[in-house]
Write a protein that holds these residues in place. Sequence first.
Motif, short mmCIF file in Angstrom:
data_model
loop_
_atom_site.label_atom_id
_atom_site.label_comp_id
_atom_site.label_asym_id
_atom_site.label_seq_id
_atom_site.Cartn_x
_atom_site.Cartn_y
_atom_site.Cartn_z
N UNK A 97 0.88 -1.17 0.00
CA UNK A 97 0.00 0.00 0.00
C UNK A 97 0.92 1.22 0.00
N UNK A 98 0.86 1.99 -1.08
CA UNK A 98 1.70 3.19 -1.20
C UNK A 98 0.81 4.42 -1.01
N UNK A 99 0.95 5.06 0.15
CA UNK A 99 0.19 6.28 0.43
C UNK A 99 0.89 7.46 -0.24
N UNK A 100 0.14 8.25 -0.95
CA UNK A 100 0.71 9.47 -1.54
C UNK A 100 0.35 10.68 -0.67
N UNK A 101 0.58 10.51 0.62
CA UNK A 101 0.30 11.54 1.61
C UNK A 101 1.14 11.23 2.84
N UNK A 102 1.16 12.18 3.78
CA UNK A 102 1.96 12.00 4.99
C UNK A 102 1.20 11.26 6.08
N UNK A 103 -0.08 11.62 6.26
CA UNK A 103 -0.89 11.00 7.31
C UNK A 103 -1.26 9.57 6.97
N UNK A 104 -1.44 8.76 8.00
CA UNK A 104 -1.81 7.36 7.77
C UNK A 104 -2.89 6.88 8.74
N UNK A 105 -3.65 7.82 9.31
CA UNK A 105 -4.73 7.44 10.21
C UNK A 105 -5.90 6.78 9.47
N UNK A 106 -5.86 6.77 8.14
CA UNK A 106 -6.89 6.11 7.34
C UNK A 106 -6.59 4.63 7.10
N UNK A 107 -5.49 4.15 7.66
CA UNK A 107 -5.11 2.74 7.48
C UNK A 107 -5.24 2.01 8.81
N UNK A 146 3.24 -1.05 4.12
CA UNK A 146 2.65 0.29 3.93
C UNK A 146 3.77 1.32 3.93
N UNK A 147 3.80 2.15 2.90
CA UNK A 147 4.77 3.24 2.82
C UNK A 147 4.01 4.55 2.61
N UNK A 148 4.67 5.65 2.92
CA UNK A 148 4.02 6.96 2.81
C UNK A 148 5.01 8.00 2.29
N UNK A 149 4.51 9.24 2.16
CA UNK A 149 5.34 10.39 1.77
C UNK A 149 5.40 11.31 2.99
N UNK A 150 6.44 11.20 3.81
CA UNK A 150 6.44 11.93 5.08
C UNK A 150 6.55 13.44 4.94
N UNK A 151 7.20 13.91 3.89
CA UNK A 151 7.37 15.36 3.72
C UNK A 151 7.45 15.68 2.23
N UNK A 152 6.39 16.28 1.69
CA UNK A 152 6.40 16.57 0.25
C UNK A 152 6.75 18.03 -0.01
N UNK A 153 6.24 18.95 0.80
CA UNK A 153 6.67 20.34 0.70
C UNK A 153 6.21 21.07 1.96
N UNK A 154 7.03 21.05 3.00
CA UNK A 154 6.65 21.79 4.20
C UNK A 154 6.46 23.28 3.93
N UNK A 155 7.18 23.81 2.93
CA UNK A 155 7.03 25.22 2.59
C UNK A 155 5.61 25.52 2.09
N UNK A 156 5.06 24.61 1.28
CA UNK A 156 3.72 24.82 0.74
C UNK A 156 2.70 24.96 1.87
N UNK A 157 2.73 24.06 2.84
CA UNK A 157 1.76 24.08 3.93
C UNK A 157 2.00 25.27 4.85
N UNK A 158 3.26 25.57 5.13
CA UNK A 158 3.57 26.71 6.00
C UNK A 158 3.11 28.01 5.36
N UNK A 159 3.34 28.17 4.07
CA UNK A 159 2.94 29.39 3.38
C UNK A 159 1.42 29.54 3.34
N UNK A 160 0.71 28.43 3.15
CA UNK A 160 -0.75 28.50 3.14
C UNK A 160 -1.29 28.85 4.53
#
Length: 351
Positions: free
Chosen positions: A76-86, A97-111
């Motif tokens: 199961x390859x999660x394309x997100x950081x959170x995994x509470x849906x598993x 199960x693998x995930x993407x722990x950090x895709x762009x912290x700048x994007x979230x911080x800026x938003x």
Amino acid sequence: MKHLPSILMYDTKPYDREFFESVNQRYGFTIKYLSDRLTDDNAILAKGYDAVCLFVNDYVTPKVAEVFASAGVKLIALRCAGYNNIDLPSVYGKIHVVRVPAYSPHAVAEHTVALLLALNRKVHRAYWRTREFNFSLTGLMGFDLHGKTAGIIGTGQIGRLVAQILGDGFGMRILLHDPYPAGEWAASHRFSYVPLETLYRESDVISLHCPLTPQTIHLINDESLSLMKKGVFIVNTGRGKLIDTKALIQALKRGHIGAAGLDVYEEETEYFFEDHSDTHIQDDVLARLLTFPNVLVTSHQAFFTREALTNIAETTLKNIDDFFSGRSLENEICYQCDMASCRKKETGRCF
């Protein structure tokens, strides 16, 4: 010849396909894109695929886990950081199960900061006014962020960036809370770790960047809201269930909360990422939330930049390639990952 895995991707949008197709040119995997979210009923479609790729609203229940295992899904390859849906116990020992722990912290911080600025200076309200040729300033007054106090709950990569933008950039006093303090980093910026109660009582702005765990569900509730300053701004770009929305609504109705910027909502699954403009919202809590002029809701878009989507596709496909090439899984998760019984440190894999 190396076996190239086949991947079934659920809950796919056109932008997912664009970025994954671009990155997949380097791997040559077979990817089937489904627009539907994962459910107990359509899990069987994974039969014959080596891996499934899931997003935040694809829930792997015990029943789905059983179907996937029987269908021969190995990853199961999660394309997100959170995994509470598993449901991790259900897949442990059967499916990695693998995930993407950090895709762009700048994007979230800026938003996060964009929500705060828009709410404070009433940009969202001014936009609609001027389109109707109403240039009155009445009701649009904000306050200087400089010199005010911001409380950051959770100091991972995103929380640290928000703290630096508000502290170093805007000249705010920064209070921090995290069970695993980054003391050296905080000291270098003259930020202070404090108990939660202190952060609640002294902050003019509170921003949430902690993971959703049994300890953080409804972290913002009647009790914590009662400790906060009258007029406090709350911003949540983390997980919806960090906030008890009904409690937040009551605090908004009393005028205790100055504003709330929410990129997530605790019952967002049925609405976020989809167009419901031609229908009625059946969720009365969400509908009530949207009536407040001092609440700004965005549709879980904090991550949504070109850089982030590129990183998501690259990390996800690398995770898949690592698994089927027999390499260590840097981004694997399991329900024993924080326990001595997890074998990842010794073997490179959780089981």
